[in-house]
Design an enzyme around this catalytic site. Sequence first.
Site, PDB file in Angstrom:
ATOM      1  N   THR A   1      -0.255  -1.235  -2.143  1.00 55.06           N
ATOM      2  CA  THR A   1       0.890  -1.067  -1.241  1.00 55.06           C
ATOM      3  C   THR A   1       0.714   0.108  -0.274  1.00 55.06           C
ATOM      4  OG1 THR A   1       2.407  -2.116  -2.781  1.00 55.06           O
ATOM      5  CG2 THR A   1       3.383  -0.598  -1.191  1.00 55.06           C
TER       6      THR A   1
ATOM      7  N   HIS B   1       4.590  -4.296  -9.318  1.00 56.90           N
ATOM      8  CA  HIS B   1       3.822  -4.563  -8.105  1.00 56.90           C
ATOM      9  C   HIS B   1       4.724  -4.479  -6.865  1.00 56.90           C
ATOM     10  CE1 HIS B   1       1.152  -6.945 -11.004  1.00 56.90           C
ATOM     11  NE2 HIS B   1       0.429  -5.932 -10.586  1.00 56.90           N
TER      12      HIS B   1
ATOM     13  N   HIS C   1      -1.548  -0.771 -13.312  1.00 58.39           N
ATOM     14  CA  HIS C   1      -1.296  -1.643 -12.151  1.00 58.39           C
ATOM     15  C   HIS C   1      -0.094  -1.117 -11.395  1.00 58.39           C
ATOM     16  CE1 HIS C   1      -3.797  -5.389 -12.670  1.00 58.39           C
ATOM     17  NE2 HIS C   1      -4.204  -4.587 -13.638  1.00 58.39           N
TER      18      HIS C   1
ATOM     19  N   ASP D   1      -9.151  -9.374  -9.222  1.00 59.63           N
ATOM     20  CA  ASP D   1      -7.829  -8.876  -9.633  1.00 59.63           C
ATOM     21  C   ASP D   1      -6.972 -10.076 -10.059  1.00 59.63           C
ATOM     22  OD1 ASP D   1      -5.739  -7.069  -9.924  1.00 59.63           O
ATOM     23  OD2 ASP D   1      -5.196  -7.069  -7.793  1.00 59.63           O
TER      24      ASP D   1
HETATM   25 ZN   LIG Z   1      -1.710  -6.002 -10.732  1.00 60.39          ZN
END
Ligand SMILES: [Zn+2]
Length: 349
Positions: free
Chosen positions: A269, A189, A223, A83
Amino acid sequence: MPLVSMRQLLDEAAKGGYGVGAFNVNDMEQIQAIMMAAKETNSPVIAQASRGARKFAEDLYLFKLIEAAAELNPDIPIAMHQDHGNSFETCKSAIALGFTSVMMDGSLKEDGKTPTTFEENVEVTRRVVDYAHERGVTVEGEIGVLGGVEDGHGAGGTGLEHITDPDQAVEFAERTGVDALAIAIGTSHGAYKFTKKPDGSVLKMDVLIQIHKRLPHTHLVMHGSSSVPKDLQDIVNQYGGHLKQTWGVPVEEIQLGIKNGVRKINVDTDNRLAITGAIRKVFAETPEKFDPRDYLTPARAAMAKVVAQRMREFGQAGHAQDYKAIPIEEMAAGYKSGKLDTRPSVAAR
Ligand SMILES: [Zn+2]
């Protein structure tokens, strides 16, 4: 089953019209949680490791954990993905270790913070594609700049985030030949994505749909796509945590993405929240306990529950036995012959 190429896994997902969650691994409990969920739902797996994970767990520990998962679960295809690779060297070292897929995030410089120019992004990504494809390894690129910070990676809060321009996405796919493309459509993110439930003005699903129409052979990647459910936030806060209320990406929006070419969905998360909530609960309710297994067991189960739910929601459940692994050398031959070429000018023929 040996580790499979992520490209094969995503090609199958495209054929079946479903998406595949990519879940981050930092330790044994996390890979076990993913595999528990995959077994329960009969799902193919993308396990991914950030640079932070590779540092935290050490490359060899981490890779051996994934190898163990593959050996213990011969019926489940597993792709191991780097990643947010920040340089050619990071991607090269992941490939040397045995990863079957790498992300070259050339949207940012090696520091993981400063946006690059389009030309710089094309150049470094093309170099990784040449190197990886020769070895049968899949490449994900990124165009546009995501918000938020993930393992110290991202232009969060700097005002440098920007939505992917569809024309640039097409040019990028043509000039790099990436298998998968992460696009920026307003996700970010981390836990603090949106201050209210996101609507069309913040989440640009129309841009995603446009890009998919023009790049039907490139697998799109979302993402920062945790849904940050309120019940997981509440458990953390109920047992002494201090999270500000926040909103993630609604599952319905992800499902709309899946209908429009999204094949890989990154979720981290939600798993972090599930783990932390479960551990806090044990600490709060039974403060006399000090055996790590007493809190790691429920933590692992809490993550497995979230992962299994996402696997069902993304549609990958039930698809683990649809295909046999194509050996990585055969993938390399496929790239060499042009059979796996995704560039719009070639793939359209
Ligand atoms: Zn990412």
